[in-house]
Design a protein around this motif. Sequence first.
Motif, short mmCIF file in Angstrom:
data_model
loop_
_atom_site.label_atom_id
_atom_site.label_comp_id
_atom_site.label_asym_id
_atom_site.label_seq_id
_atom_site.Cartn_x
_atom_site.Cartn_y
_atom_site.Cartn_z
N ARG A 164 -64.30 -50.16 69.26
CA ARG A 164 -64.62 -51.26 68.33
C ARG A 164 -66.01 -51.82 68.62
NH1 ARG A 164 -60.19 -53.15 65.45
NH2 ARG A 164 -58.12 -52.71 66.33
N ALA A 165 -66.33 -51.95 69.90
CA ALA A 165 -67.65 -52.49 70.27
C ALA A 165 -68.75 -51.56 69.80
CB ALA A 165 -67.72 -52.69 71.78
N GLN A 166 -68.57 -50.27 69.98
CA GLN A 166 -69.59 -49.32 69.53
C GLN A 166 -69.73 -49.33 68.01
OE1 GLN A 166 -69.47 -45.22 70.94
NE2 GLN A 166 -71.06 -45.84 72.37
N ALA A 167 -68.60 -49.38 67.31
CA ALA A 167 -68.63 -49.35 65.85
C ALA A 167 -69.23 -50.62 65.26
CB ALA A 167 -67.22 -49.14 65.30
N ALA A 168 -69.19 -51.71 66.02
CA ALA A 168 -69.70 -52.99 65.52
C ALA A 168 -71.20 -53.15 65.73
CB ALA A 168 -68.96 -54.14 66.20
N GLU A 169 -71.82 -52.26 66.49
CA GLU A 169 -73.25 -52.39 66.75
C GLU A 169 -74.07 -52.13 65.49
OE1 GLU A 169 -74.63 -50.06 70.01
OE2 GLU A 169 -73.16 -50.87 71.42
N LEU A 170 -75.19 -52.79 65.42
CA LEU A 170 -76.10 -52.60 64.29
C LEU A 170 -76.56 -51.14 64.26
CD1 LEU A 170 -77.65 -54.06 61.99
CD2 LEU A 170 -79.53 -54.36 63.62
N GLY A 171 -76.41 -50.53 63.11
CA GLY A 171 -76.83 -49.14 62.98
C GLY A 171 -75.85 -48.13 63.56
N ALA A 172 -74.60 -48.55 63.71
CA ALA A 172 -73.58 -47.64 64.26
C ALA A 172 -73.48 -46.38 63.41
CB ALA A 172 -72.23 -48.34 64.31
N GLU A 173 -73.56 -45.23 64.05
CA GLU A 173 -73.53 -43.96 63.35
C GLU A 173 -72.13 -43.68 62.79
OE1 GLU A 173 -76.57 -43.82 66.65
OE2 GLU A 173 -74.46 -44.39 66.51
N PRO A 174 -72.05 -42.83 61.77
CA PRO A 174 -70.74 -42.51 61.18
C PRO A 174 -69.72 -42.00 62.19
CG PRO A 174 -72.50 -41.67 59.79
CD PRO A 174 -73.15 -42.18 61.04
N GLU A 175 -70.19 -41.21 63.17
CA GLU A 175 -69.24 -40.66 64.14
C GLU A 175 -68.56 -41.76 64.95
OE1 GLU A 175 -73.46 -39.54 65.71
OE2 GLU A 175 -72.41 -39.62 63.77
N ARG A 176 -69.24 -42.90 65.12
CA ARG A 176 -68.59 -44.01 65.83
C ARG A 176 -67.44 -44.57 64.99
NH1 ARG A 176 -72.93 -47.81 69.02
NH2 ARG A 176 -74.29 -46.16 69.85
N GLN A 177 -67.66 -44.68 63.70
CA GLN A 177 -66.61 -45.18 62.82
C GLN A 177 -65.44 -44.19 62.77
OE1 GLN A 177 -66.95 -48.15 61.88
NE2 GLN A 177 -69.14 -48.55 61.85
N MET A 189 -90.84 -40.36 66.29
CA MET A 189 -90.43 -39.53 65.17
C MET A 189 -89.17 -38.72 65.47
SD MET A 189 -94.04 -38.08 63.63
CE MET A 189 -93.17 -36.99 62.50
N LEU A 190 -88.91 -38.49 66.75
CA LEU A 190 -87.71 -37.75 67.13
C LEU A 190 -86.45 -38.61 67.12
CD1 LEU A 190 -89.02 -35.68 70.18
CD2 LEU A 190 -88.83 -34.96 67.80
N LEU A 191 -86.61 -39.92 67.08
CA LEU A 191 -85.48 -40.84 67.21
C LEU A 191 -85.28 -41.57 65.89
CD1 LEU A 191 -86.43 -42.31 70.70
CD2 LEU A 191 -85.08 -40.26 70.19
N PRO A 192 -84.24 -41.25 65.13
CA PRO A 192 -84.04 -41.85 63.81
C PRO A 192 -84.04 -43.38 63.85
CG PRO A 192 -82.52 -40.03 64.13
CD PRO A 192 -83.21 -40.25 65.44
N VAL A 193 -84.75 -43.96 62.90
CA VAL A 193 -84.81 -45.43 62.79
C VAL A 193 -83.44 -45.95 62.36
CG1 VAL A 193 -85.90 -47.36 61.59
CG2 VAL A 193 -87.24 -45.32 62.16
N GLY A 194 -83.05 -47.08 62.96
CA GLY A 194 -81.81 -47.73 62.55
C GLY A 194 -80.56 -47.14 63.14
N ALA A 209 -66.09 -47.13 56.22
CA ALA A 209 -67.36 -47.61 56.78
C ALA A 209 -68.26 -46.43 57.15
CB ALA A 209 -67.09 -48.49 58.01
N ALA A 210 -67.66 -45.35 57.61
CA ALA A 210 -68.44 -44.16 57.96
C ALA A 210 -69.13 -43.59 56.73
CB ALA A 210 -67.55 -43.11 58.60
N GLN A 211 -68.49 -43.70 55.59
CA GLN A 211 -69.06 -43.15 54.36
C GLN A 211 -70.30 -43.90 53.90
OE1 GLN A 211 -65.87 -42.96 51.38
NE2 GLN A 211 -64.41 -42.55 53.02
N ALA A 212 -70.43 -45.16 54.30
CA ALA A 212 -71.54 -45.98 53.83
C ALA A 212 -72.89 -45.45 54.30
CB ALA A 212 -71.36 -47.42 54.32
N ALA A 213 -72.90 -44.60 55.31
CA ALA A 213 -74.17 -44.09 55.83
C ALA A 213 -74.74 -42.95 55.00
CB ALA A 213 -73.98 -43.62 57.27
N TYR A 214 -73.97 -42.47 54.02
CA TYR A 214 -74.38 -41.29 53.26
C TYR A 214 -74.70 -41.64 51.81
CZ TYR A 214 -72.41 -38.63 57.16
OH TYR A 214 -72.13 -38.12 58.40
#
Length: 538
Positions: free
Chosen positions: A335-348, A206-211, A370-375
């Motif tokens: 780029r590698a971090q931003a391409a990971e599944l579930g990459a957080e907005p801060e990575r983008q 529960m402490l670790l956000p899914v996705g 792409a960062a905006q897509a998470a909101y």
Amino acid sequence: MTPAVAGASVQPDGALHAYARARLADGDGALGLAVASYRAALVQDPARVEIARRSYVQGLESGDRALALQSAALLDQVGMLPRDGTLLMIGEALTRKDWAGAETLVGRMVEEGNFAFIAPIVRSWIAIGEGRYAPPVIDSKDRFASLGLRYADEHIAFQALARRDLAAATPAIRRALAVRSSDGAALRLAFAGQLAAQGAKAEALMLLPVGSAGFASARVAIGKGKGLKAAGAAVTPAQGYARLLSRLAVDVGSDKAGGTLALRLARMATFADPAGAEPHILAARLLTLQGYAPGAITEAGKVPARSWYAPIAQAELIDALAAAGDEPAALMLARAQAAELGAEPERQVRLGRLLAEAKDFAGAAAAFRAAQAAYAPDQLPWTLLLFEGSALEQAKQWDEARAVLQRAAAMAPNEPLILNYLGYAQIERRENVEAALELLKKASALKPQDASITDSLGWAQFVTGNVEAAVPVLERAAAGAPTDITINEHLGDALWTAGRRYEARYAWAAASIYAEGDVAARLAAKSKEGLKPEYAAP
């Protein structure tokens, strides 16, 4: 030259020669050479206070524990140890499990006053070391009680987890995470590991956000029950103290003036918990901010690639690589971090900023989008729209940029940064100048001390023909940012138009000091021939 070395001869292999070499390396940001030279100087002349003082600072900033401790001991003998030196010595006592010595040092810390508010927390860890439990008690009447309370819950939680008292740990965990909402990812991982190791896997997850990519490996490990013994090991007093220093460093480092102290505290945390990921991650961040990017790269690399904390360390590594001038490596990892599944907005966002610095503005705009897509639409931060709009504008996609910036202005109508960018971009293009002028008047009213916004308003007044109003506004902007190229050129153009030719050339000369390329050529032409239409600032 300091009194300690004035009048002394410098022998090629002597202490002062090593000291001089250290000071030069220190000034150039060469931490490795500086610390080696300070170490040599201290060995050759341990009684020289100035050498010990500089060695102490350098030992902390470079992460040389032995040098820091040796220098601290010498300074303590002559009563010249800085107040944060007591914190260093407390950490050393806890590491040696010298509980009585640690208690004595805590008493000294209280007498010194600077860090007295953390004393109840440190004493609670000493009690743990002695085999008893005495939770931190913060006196509500103490004038620094609010500071102590800010840090207490994290330690109450870890101490409760060490006693396997989940009922006491759970509310403390919740309160601790609420306090550290903006920098709590590593703390979430630490609490999750402890909970999972005690069989509370559901509570841990529960402490670790899914996705979320940053928590993916931890969630998988918890689900499979792998690596939980190490993740759930009880926090030792020295490790608890390292956590306390780390949190203190984060808060002190939020103020630019506190960066040096923050780095010292983070280094002390690495001494107290050398195997812990969090102190090294924090040290990497602060080293980058203080201009020691090579050291930051080293610190970030101390977090194993398979660690739950590796994604956080990699983010710091990206920033450090960029600061060190290795943009290709920074971009590749971003780029590698931003391409990971579930990459957080801060990575983008991190990728977008790197692409913008590399002049790939279209790519930057795509990353910010792409960062905006998470909101959800009603939770979208206006800053992401400003970032995208700025990148599009620099990519010469003005129609798209204007639409994005107008969305941002509609979302946050009282944000001076948005109003300034949208207004000035239109003034530059001589588009909707009256409406743009109103945006800039509002931005200036909201943030009157901002030299950049003041310049935008003054330039808009000049462009719309109100030279009399523009000149004092631009003079105020130049007073606030005397080395700014754009502001001084704007002021020069306005002064020339107002008939103040000598002052105009003075302003253009001020702008020329740092100008390059086409701007430098334009300023040179104006200084020689005066203001002509083809030489006007854009």
